[in-house]
Design a protein around this motif. Structure first.
Motif, short mmCIF file in Angstrom:
data_model
loop_
_atom_site.label_atom_id
_atom_site.label_comp_id
_atom_site.label_asym_id
_atom_site.label_seq_id
_atom_site.Cartn_x
_atom_site.Cartn_y
_atom_site.Cartn_z
N LEU A 1 0.83 -1.20 0.00
CA LEU A 1 0.00 0.00 0.00
C LEU A 1 0.87 1.26 0.00
N ARG A 2 1.88 1.26 0.86
CA ARG A 2 2.69 2.47 1.04
C ARG A 2 3.69 2.67 -0.09
N GLU A 3 4.43 1.59 -0.41
CA GLU A 3 5.58 1.76 -1.30
C GLU A 3 5.26 1.47 -2.76
N ARG A 4 4.24 0.64 -3.02
CA ARG A 4 3.94 0.31 -4.42
C ARG A 4 2.75 1.11 -4.93
N LEU A 5 1.79 1.40 -4.05
CA LEU A 5 0.55 2.03 -4.51
C LEU A 5 0.42 3.49 -4.07
N GLY A 6 1.41 4.00 -3.37
CA GLY A 6 1.38 5.42 -3.01
C GLY A 6 0.28 5.79 -2.04
N LEU A 7 -0.06 4.87 -1.14
CA LEU A 7 -1.08 5.17 -0.13
C LEU A 7 -0.41 5.12 1.25
N PRO A 8 0.14 6.24 1.71
CA PRO A 8 0.93 6.21 2.94
C PRO A 8 0.09 6.39 4.21
N GLY A 9 -1.23 6.33 4.09
CA GLY A 9 -2.08 6.55 5.28
C GLY A 9 -1.82 5.52 6.35
N ALA A 10 -1.85 4.23 6.01
CA ALA A 10 -1.55 3.17 6.98
C ALA A 10 -0.08 3.29 7.35
N LYS A 11 0.20 3.26 8.66
CA LYS A 11 1.57 3.49 9.12
C LYS A 11 2.23 2.18 9.53
N GLY A 12 3.54 2.11 9.33
CA GLY A 12 4.30 0.95 9.76
C GLY A 12 5.07 1.28 11.03
N ALA A 13 4.85 0.51 12.09
CA ALA A 13 5.61 0.77 13.32
C ALA A 13 6.21 -0.53 13.83
N CYS A 14 5.35 -1.42 14.35
CA CYS A 14 5.90 -2.63 14.99
C CYS A 14 6.12 -3.76 14.00
N GLU A 15 5.36 -3.77 12.91
CA GLU A 15 5.43 -4.84 11.90
C GLU A 15 5.19 -6.22 12.49
N GLN A 16 4.51 -6.29 13.65
CA GLN A 16 4.18 -7.61 14.21
C GLN A 16 2.79 -7.64 14.83
N GLY A 17 1.93 -6.72 14.40
CA GLY A 17 0.53 -6.80 14.82
C GLY A 17 0.24 -6.32 16.22
N GLU A 18 1.19 -5.58 16.82
CA GLU A 18 0.96 -5.16 18.20
C GLU A 18 0.44 -3.74 18.31
N CYS A 19 0.71 -2.89 17.30
CA CYS A 19 0.43 -1.47 17.51
C CYS A 19 -0.84 -1.00 16.81
N GLY A 20 -1.26 -1.65 15.74
CA GLY A 20 -2.50 -1.28 15.07
C GLY A 20 -2.41 -0.05 14.18
#
Lengths: 176, 282
Positions: free
Chosen positions: A34-53
């Motif tokens: 979503l972020r890097e291929r489709l240019g939709l940076p709304g969803a944020k990456g933080a923990c990358e393991q399902g803990e932060c939402g």
């Protein structure tokens, strides 16, 4: 069954549109795509393991962590990101003060009630709150807490987020 | 690397026989963590989430229920499944966050076979049966024979976990766990207790305190001799405490990054005492 997807193009249905994903490794997470291929940076990456939402999106109507979805396995699913919420909820859109684009009633309530500080968790919370209120228009305090228990905010202490949810519930009740 | 997205079990089995090294993925909530942190670089993936046959559950003529391997945890938290298997509903509600419960499945829990998997103590307590299918045969395996060790199970490379059959018991049952916070936590120790009044039996299974889930058979049979499980309504504090102590003796915890063996042993005694007190409160 369609042919297995290799490293060639595949297509995802995002915010009502078919979007081609090109030149991507097929093991990439939905968040990354979503972020890097489709240019939709709304969803944020933080923990990358399902803990932060902070990467929460809607997939086939469920709120899920996009970092834990392999993007290629989401072919054929309806994906809605925070960028697509205004379009999904046109009757709830309002023009925010201070910014020129339209926002949903939930986003406006977060602004009005001060439910945003650093803002990193906000897109995920907005998606989670939309999901909650779509299924349950008049949640109890416990239901609100449980529904956003997968979204971590380290700034606000949640009080103003709960106030924002309550404000949306009251406005929607008054308007229905 | 390729990703196959079969729509039926037989398509999935065909994909598996042409790609025996393929990794099976359900909701992805475990495997994607490994991939995101570069601990796993799979060659081929077979994604099972679009197989409708795996996403349903049925009631059997003998009163048991069979839950498809792809039913997400959120469907077990409420409704009829909650009434039939209350301990499973409680366990489901402690899995990760709502986002994780929308994706995670019992099939995934069984495939990963982590001793901390929240669904597994329930399956051990009620003596569940795992359904496995290959292109050649289907077989059913007791959960006690299915889980072999830490992240090891009896699934053959050409098999898919299709469902779990869960006996519906007659009596109180519940699940509880200890972790570092209340919401969204991986178990430091967990326990499921289930009473079956007609057979006057009590079952207790422990998670995250051994290489597999542990059934405390000695504590179970001891309690059966002390206490009438079918007619009693209240358990005395001393008896509940002693039950907890005996349960802890059967745990085999280790020190790791999540906790110490000593704390885990203490925790399971408290969990067992709490569960039996909830079962017989007054």
């Amino acid at each position: 069954m369609n042919d297995p997807i290799g490293n060639e193009m595949y297509s995802l249905h995002v915010n009502g549109q078919d979007r081609a994903v090109m030149d991507a490794w097929v093991g990439e997470s939905l968040l990354y795509v979503l972020r890097e291929r489709l240019g939709l940076p709304g969803a944020k990456g933080a923990c990358e393991q399902g803990e932060c939402g902070s990467c929460t999106v809607l997939m086939d109507g469920d709120a899920v962590c996009s970092c834990l979805v392999m993007a290629a396995t989401a072919v054929g699913s309806e994906i809605v990101t925070v960028e697509g919420l205004v379009e999904q909820n046109p009757t709830m859109a309002v023009t925010a003060h201070a910014i020129t684009s339209q926002v949903t009633d939930v986003q406006q309530a977060f602004i009005t009630e001060g439910g945003v500080q650093c803002g990193f968790c906000t897109p995920g919370l907005i998606v989670a709150v939309h999901h909650l209120l779509d299924k349950n228009p008049d949640p109890t305090e416990l239901e609100v807490k449980e529904s956003i228990s997968g979204n971590i905010c380290r700034c606000t202490g949640y009080g103003r987020i709960f106030a924002a949810v309550e404000a949306v519930v009251q406005v929607r009740k008054a308007n229905s | 690397m390729t990703v196959a997205i079969p729509l039926t079990i037989s398509e999935a089995l065909d994909a598996l026989s042409s790609n025996p090294d393929a990794r099976l993925i359900q909701g992805g909530t475990d495997m994607m963590v490994e991939i995101n942190f570069n601990h796993l670089k799979p060659h081929n993936i077979i994604a099972l989430r679009r197989i409708k046959e795996l996403r349903t559950w049925t009631k059997n003529t003998d009163g048991s229920i069979t839950i498809g391997a792809g039913v997400p945890y959120q469907e077990m938290e409420t409704g009829e499944l909650k009434q039939l298997v209350p301990a499973l509903a409680e366990a489901a509600r402690t899995v990760g966050s709502p986002q994780i419960r929308a994706a995670g499945t019992l099939g995934g829990n069984l495939g990963t076979c982590s001793p901390a998997g929240d669904g597994l103590p329930v399956l051990f307590a009620v003596d569940a049966v795992v359904h496995l299918q290959s292109n050649e045969v289907s077989r059913q395996l007791s959960i006690h024979d299915f889980m072999l060790g830490v992240k090891r199970n009896a699934r053959n490379a050409n098999e898919i976990i299709t469902a779990v059959t869960i006996p519906v018991l007659n009596g109180w049952q519940g699940y509880t766990k200890v972790g570092v916070r209340n919401a969204m936590v991986i178990s430091v120790a967990s326990a499921c207790l289930a009473v079956d009044k007609p057979t006057k039996s009590v079952r207790i299974a422990l998670g995250a305190v051994g290489p597999t889930i542990i059934r405390c058979r000695d504590a179970e049979s001891w309690l059966t001799q002390q206490f009438d499980l079918s007619t009693s309504t209240k358990i005395e504090l001393d008896l509940a405490k002693e039950f907890g102590r005996r349960v802890a003796l059967e745990s085999k915890p280790i020190d790791d990054h999540r906790s110490t063996a000593e704390y885990r042993r203490h925790a399971v005694s408290v969990l067992a005492q709490r569960l039996i007190t909830r079962a017989y409160p007054s």
